[in-house]
Motif scaffolding. Structure first.
Motif, PDB file in Angstrom:
ATOM      1  N   ARG A 269       0.826  -1.207   0.000  1.00 56.40           N
ATOM      2  CA  ARG A 269       0.000   0.000   0.000  1.00 56.40           C
ATOM      3  C   ARG A 269       0.868   1.267   0.000  1.00 56.40           C
ATOM      4  O   ARG A 269       0.519   2.263  -0.642  1.00 56.40           O
ATOM      5  CB  ARG A 269      -0.939  -0.004   1.205  1.00 56.40           C
ATOM      6  CG  ARG A 269      -1.952   1.138   1.210  1.00 56.40           C
ATOM      7  CD  ARG A 269      -2.910   1.038   2.374  1.00 56.40           C
ATOM      8  NE  ARG A 269      -3.809  -0.108   2.253  1.00 56.40           N
ATOM      9  CZ  ARG A 269      -3.700  -1.217   2.957  1.00 56.40           C
ATOM     10  NH1 ARG A 269      -2.745  -1.344   3.871  1.00 56.40           N
ATOM     11  NH2 ARG A 269      -4.546  -2.204   2.782  1.00 56.40           N
TER      12      ARG A 269
ATOM     13  N   PRO B 224      -6.792   0.163  -4.462  1.00 58.37           N
ATOM     14  CA  PRO B 224      -7.571  -0.974  -3.953  1.00 58.37           C
ATOM     15  C   PRO B 224      -7.757  -2.110  -4.945  1.00 58.37           C
ATOM     16  O   PRO B 224      -7.692  -3.286  -4.571  1.00 58.37           O
ATOM     17  CB  PRO B 224      -8.912  -0.335  -3.584  1.00 58.37           C
ATOM     18  CG  PRO B 224      -8.584   1.097  -3.298  1.00 58.37           C
ATOM     19  CD  PRO B 224      -7.489   1.450  -4.252  1.00 58.37           C
TER      20      PRO B 224
ATOM     21  N   GLY C 157     -10.652  -3.373  -1.767  1.00 54.82           N
ATOM     22  CA  GLY C 157      -9.238  -3.683  -1.638  1.00 54.82           C
ATOM     23  C   GLY C 157      -8.956  -5.037  -1.024  1.00 54.82           C
ATOM     24  O   GLY C 157      -7.866  -5.266  -0.503  1.00 54.82           O
TER      25      GLY C 157
END
Length: 342
Positions: free
Chosen positions: A86, A92, A258
């Motif tokens: 991330r 996502p 996500g």
């Protein structure tokens, strides 16, 4: 860890027509992760640019970046690995593939299905709806009759394009009074237009109307002036929208959230705000559908979920994920419980 990313094109038997356009082929990216123990986990990235605004090229770039991180990382799972991806690219639709693969691998290592990793009291099956695109009235009626005959208790009908009145009337007449009708406008209407359309179509008996307009304030304005339940879909991507209480229900999607863990969290937020959560796909591939079915089973969802979409593809699909009598059985095998491709 050994990592691979593969592109797969999935042609639909019949193009899906919606207010945002038409789709004839779905392209997904498959992520495979193999640890030192030889156990493989698989996940899927399934963006759909006309719907979610996320270009395929952006997802591919993110997946390639994640693959480099995964290859350099010691054989482990957990939030730390997701956080590392991330921080690199916060997308996502791509992160969902990593999350799915980690859950799949964890389940296979433990010999337990993902639903059992999420809860000790998962449902055995998930109720699902059939989907009818923005078809001419006669075609929509035929599809509704076929859905009812196949055991579906709910159909989602695409509206906001073409002759909505004739289409919905045909669905009601062909499907019968017991068939729940859910409309999906994909935000095609303005507030006043939505109120007028819903008021006219309400005579056919509607379960709910999904995303009649885009935006938290706009959804709330429509909800206050119609006698039909309103659901949020695309607007759920806006910050704070899921817990805003602007709709009676929220349609959640594993790609937009996500992954499995984030999807479960979003469902909890919906419930905390007094709303009803249900899951759907953006015509995802088998891995995305399997992941969503496991989450829906773990959440014991009673509202029909839009996950019965694999039979729309013109290629073989895992039998375990095809609907029977309006429901999909939660796979009992370890991890996601399916082997695809192959």
């Amino acid at each position: 860890m050994d990592v691979s990313v593969e592109r797969v094109d999935l042609p639909l038997r019949t193009p899906l027509r919606t207010a945002w356009g038409e789709v004839a082929t779905r392209t997904v990216l498959l992520l495979s992760i193999r640890g030192e123990d030889g156990v493989v986990g698989r996940g899927e990235a399934a963006s759909l640019e006309p719907y979610d605004g996320v270009p395929f090229a952006a997802v591919l770039a993110a997946m390639e970046a994640y693959a480099d991180v995964l290859r350099r990382t010691p054989d482990r799972t957990g939030p730390g690995l997701m956080d590392a991806c991330r921080r690199l690219v916060d997308l996502p639709q791509a992160l969902a593939a990593v999350d799915m693969a980690l859950w799949d691998r964890a389940g296979r290592r433990e010999g337990r299905p993902v639903a059992a990793l999420l809860t000790d009291s998962a449902a055995c099956a998930v109720p699902v709806n059939a989907t009818i695109g923005a078809e001419p009235a006669e075609t929509a009626g035929d599809l509704a009759a076929a859905a009812a005959a196949a055991g579906f208790e709910c159909v989602k009908v695409k509206v906001g394009v073409g002759d909505d009145l004739a289409r919905v009337r045909a669905v009601r007449e062909a499907g019968g009074d017991r068939l729940a009708i859910r409309l999906d406008a994909n935000g095609a209407w303005g507030v006043e237009e939505a109120i007028a359309a819903i008021s006219e179509l309400a005579d056919f008996g509607l379960e709910l109307v999904e995303e009649p307009v885009h935006g938290i304030r706009e959804l709330r304005a429509v909800r206050e002036r119609v006698a039909v339940r309103i659901a949020m879909d695309e607007t759920a991507a806006e910050p704070g929208a899921v817990g805003a209480g602007a709709a009676d229900a929220v349609c959640l999607k594993i790609s937009r959230c996500g992954g499995i863990g984030a999807l479960a969290v979003q469902a909890a937020l919906v419930r905390a705000a007094g709303g009803e959560a249900y899951l759907a796909s953006t015509y995802d591939g088998p891995l995305g559908i399997a992941a969503a079915v496991h989450v829906a089973g773990a959440l014991n969802l009673k509202t029909a979920c839009g996950l019965a979409t694999l039979d729309a593809f013109d290629v073989p699909m895992p039998e375990a994920l095809l609907p029977r009598d309006g429901a999909i059985t939660v796979p009992e095998g370890p991890g996601l419980g399916i082997h695809w491709p192959g």
